[in-house]
Scaffold this motif. Sequence first.
Motif, PDB file in Angstrom:
ATOM      1  N   PRO A  89       0.719  -1.188   0.104  1.00  0.00           N
ATOM      2  CA  PRO A  89       0.003   0.099   0.135  1.00  0.00           C
ATOM      3  C   PRO A  89       1.039   1.364  -0.085  1.00  0.00           C
ATOM      4  N   GLU A  90       0.400   2.245  -0.978  1.00  0.00           N
ATOM      5  CA  GLU A  90       1.110   3.438  -0.917  1.00  0.00           C
ATOM      6  C   GLU A  90       0.252   4.522  -0.283  1.00  0.00           C
ATOM      7  N   ALA A  91       1.188   5.588   0.523  1.00  0.00           N
ATOM      8  CA  ALA A  91       0.393   6.491   1.125  1.00  0.00           C
ATOM      9  C   ALA A  91      -0.058   7.703   0.148  1.00  0.00           C
ATOM     10  N   LEU A  92      -1.440   7.993   0.192  1.00  0.00           N
ATOM     11  CA  LEU A  92      -1.969   8.975  -0.558  1.00  0.00           C
ATOM     12  C   LEU A  92      -1.832  10.378   0.297  1.00  0.00           C
ATOM     13  N   ASP A  93      -1.952  11.285  -0.582  1.00  0.00           N
ATOM     14  CA  ASP A  93      -1.718  12.618   0.008  1.00  0.00           C
ATOM     15  C   ASP A  93      -3.005  13.215   1.033  1.00  0.00           C
ATOM     16  N   ASN A  94      -4.059  12.324   0.865  1.00  0.00           N
ATOM     17  CA  ASN A  94      -5.155  12.703   1.743  1.00  0.00           C
ATOM     18  C   ASN A  94      -5.192  11.764   2.928  1.00  0.00           C
ATOM     19  N   GLY A  95      -4.171  11.305   3.291  1.00  0.00           N
ATOM     20  CA  GLY A  95      -4.084  10.399   4.458  1.00  0.00           C
ATOM     21  C   GLY A  95      -4.728   8.912   4.170  1.00  0.00           C
ATOM     22  N   THR A 111      -8.742   1.590  -2.650  1.00  0.00           N
ATOM     23  CA  THR A 111      -8.225   2.851  -1.756  1.00  0.00           C
ATOM     24  C   THR A 111      -8.850   2.394  -0.465  1.00  0.00           C
ATOM     25  N   VAL A 112      -8.328   2.705   0.732  1.00  0.00           N
ATOM     26  CA  VAL A 112      -8.685   2.507   2.144  1.00  0.00           C
ATOM     27  C   VAL A 112      -8.289   4.041   2.850  1.00  0.00           C
ATOM     28  N   VAL A 113      -9.435   4.532   3.500  1.00  0.00           N
ATOM     29  CA  VAL A 113      -9.370   5.940   4.109  1.00  0.00           C
ATOM     30  C   VAL A 113     -10.226   5.604   5.568  1.00  0.00           C
ATOM     31  N   THR A 114      -9.571   6.239   6.514  1.00  0.00           N
ATOM     32  CA  THR A 114     -10.244   6.216   7.926  1.00  0.00           C
ATOM     33  C   THR A 114     -10.510   7.483   8.435  1.00  0.00           C
ATOM     34  N   SER A 115     -11.624   7.535   9.348  1.00  0.00           N
ATOM     35  CA  SER A 115     -11.887   8.698  10.187  1.00  0.00           C
ATOM     36  C   SER A 115     -12.490   8.258  11.364  1.00  0.00           C
ATOM     37  N   ASP A 116     -11.881   8.402  12.405  1.00  0.00           N
ATOM     38  CA  ASP A 116     -12.426   8.159  13.759  1.00  0.00           C
ATOM     39  C   ASP A 116     -12.357   6.579  13.676  1.00  0.00           C
ATOM     40  N   ASN A 117     -13.683   6.066  14.069  1.00  0.00           N
ATOM     41  CA  ASN A 117     -13.830   4.840  13.955  1.00  0.00           C
ATOM     42  C   ASN A 117     -14.423   3.917  12.864  1.00  0.00           C
ATOM     43  N   LYS A 118     -14.453   4.754  11.675  1.00  0.00           N
ATOM     44  CA  LYS A 118     -15.018   4.108  10.505  1.00  0.00           C
ATOM     45  C   LYS A 118     -13.873   4.078   9.371  1.00  0.00           C
ATOM     46  N   ALA A 119     -13.850   3.257   8.769  1.00  0.00           N
ATOM     47  CA  ALA A 119     -12.955   3.014   7.507  1.00  0.00           C
ATOM     48  C   ALA A 119     -14.135   3.074   6.374  1.00  0.00           C
ATOM     49  N   LEU A 120     -13.430   3.553   4.933  1.00  0.00           N
ATOM     50  CA  LEU A 120     -14.156   3.797   3.763  1.00  0.00           C
ATOM     51  C   LEU A 120     -13.201   2.636   2.993  1.00  0.00           C
ATOM     52  N   VAL A 121     -13.615   1.691   2.288  1.00  0.00           N
ATOM     53  CA  VAL A 121     -12.711   0.908   1.393  1.00  0.00           C
ATOM     54  C   VAL A 121     -13.594   0.916  -0.205  1.00  0.00           C
ATOM     55  N   ALA A 146     -23.752  11.417   6.764  1.00  0.00           N
ATOM     56  CA  ALA A 146     -22.529  11.670   7.838  1.00  0.00           C
ATOM     57  C   ALA A 146     -21.548  12.204   7.692  1.00  0.00           C
ATOM     58  N   ALA A 147     -21.077  13.312   8.450  1.00  0.00           N
ATOM     59  CA  ALA A 147     -20.028  14.121   8.269  1.00  0.00           C
ATOM     60  C   ALA A 147     -18.735  13.290   8.210  1.00  0.00           C
ATOM     61  N   ASP A 148     -18.645  12.497   8.922  1.00  0.00           N
ATOM     62  CA  ASP A 148     -17.274  11.657   9.122  1.00  0.00           C
ATOM     63  C   ASP A 148     -17.147  10.963   7.652  1.00  0.00           C
ATOM     64  N   GLU A 149     -18.206  10.251   7.231  1.00  0.00           N
ATOM     65  CA  GLU A 149     -18.242   9.421   6.001  1.00  0.00           C
ATOM     66  C   GLU A 149     -18.290  10.456   4.977  1.00  0.00           C
ATOM     67  N   GLN A 150     -18.824  11.630   4.874  1.00  0.00           N
ATOM     68  CA  GLN A 150     -18.737  12.481   3.555  1.00  0.00           C
ATOM     69  C   GLN A 150     -17.095  12.965   3.563  1.00  0.00           C
ATOM     70  N   LYS A 151     -16.621  13.166   4.739  1.00  0.00           N
ATOM     71  CA  LYS A 151     -14.984  13.605   4.750  1.00  0.00           C
ATOM     72  C   LYS A 151     -14.223  12.700   4.117  1.00  0.00           C
ATOM     73  N   MET A 152     -14.508  11.478   4.293  1.00  0.00           N
ATOM     74  CA  MET A 152     -13.827  10.256   3.625  1.00  0.00           C
ATOM     75  C   MET A 152     -14.043  10.249   2.259  1.00  0.00           C
ATOM     76  N   LEU A 153     -15.335  10.236   1.809  1.00  0.00           N
ATOM     77  CA  LEU A 153     -15.828  10.233   0.693  1.00  0.00           C
ATOM     78  C   LEU A 153     -15.181  11.512  -0.284  1.00  0.00           C
ATOM     79  N   GLU A 154     -14.942  12.505   0.043  1.00  0.00           N
ATOM     80  CA  GLU A 154     -14.299  13.519  -0.516  1.00  0.00           C
ATOM     81  C   GLU A 154     -13.012  13.051  -1.017  1.00  0.00           C
ATOM     82  N   THR A 155     -12.185  12.310  -0.180  1.00  0.00           N
ATOM     83  CA  THR A 155     -11.027  11.808  -0.512  1.00  0.00           C
ATOM     84  C   THR A 155     -10.927  10.964  -1.970  1.00  0.00           C
ATOM     85  N   LEU A 156     -11.878  10.490  -2.121  1.00  0.00           N
ATOM     86  CA  LEU A 156     -12.001   9.759  -3.622  1.00  0.00           C
ATOM     87  C   LEU A 156     -12.300  10.644  -4.818  1.00  0.00           C
ATOM     88  N   LYS A 157     -12.441  12.017  -4.762  1.00  0.00           N
ATOM     89  CA  LYS A 157     -13.118  12.697  -5.730  1.00  0.00           C
ATOM     90  C   LYS A 157     -12.000  13.282  -6.443  1.00  0.00           C
TER      91      LYS A 157
END
Length: 157
Positions: A89-95, A111-121, A146-157
């Motif tokens: 896995p390579e680190a992305l600029d968005n964490g 792509t895997v992104v986390t925020s608090d206690n949730k992960a987006l795959v 959900a604000a935390d989920e939306q923040k993670m989704l934004e990293t995919l755009k």
Amino acid sequence: MKKRILTMALALACLAFASAALAETFTGGSVTTEVPSGWTTMYNEPTKQAIVASPKEECVASIQVIPTDGKDAKQLAEMLSGQLKGSTPEALDNGGYFFTADAGGVPMGITVVTSDNKALVFMEIGETSKYPDELKAIRASLHSDAADEQKMLETLK
């Protein structure tokens, strides 16, 4: 090949789905996306996996919002990559972290992104080069109330 792509997407999450449906807007769990014309959608409640498949099932986009179980994005990406015998896995600029895998001849980009206690795959599986505009549109339209989920989704755009 197209059957192997969809089968791989389903097997990855141990899915057992009902019939697919066409839709312009699709909500799978807490995530909503615009669906390209002619694409099918599926959602599996137990795995929290939403899937959007191209008309001939050559390409699949899959998104899951799951608990982190105390792991960060790097740990989760390393664990998934290990299970799939994927690249480092390579680190992305968005964490987040990104890796590729090839399962039974089916290429995947994950792509895997986390925020608090949730992960987006987010997985793009199969012949993604045939559908760059559609995949870009799917990514761009991803939304969650959900604000935390939306923040993670934004990293995919």
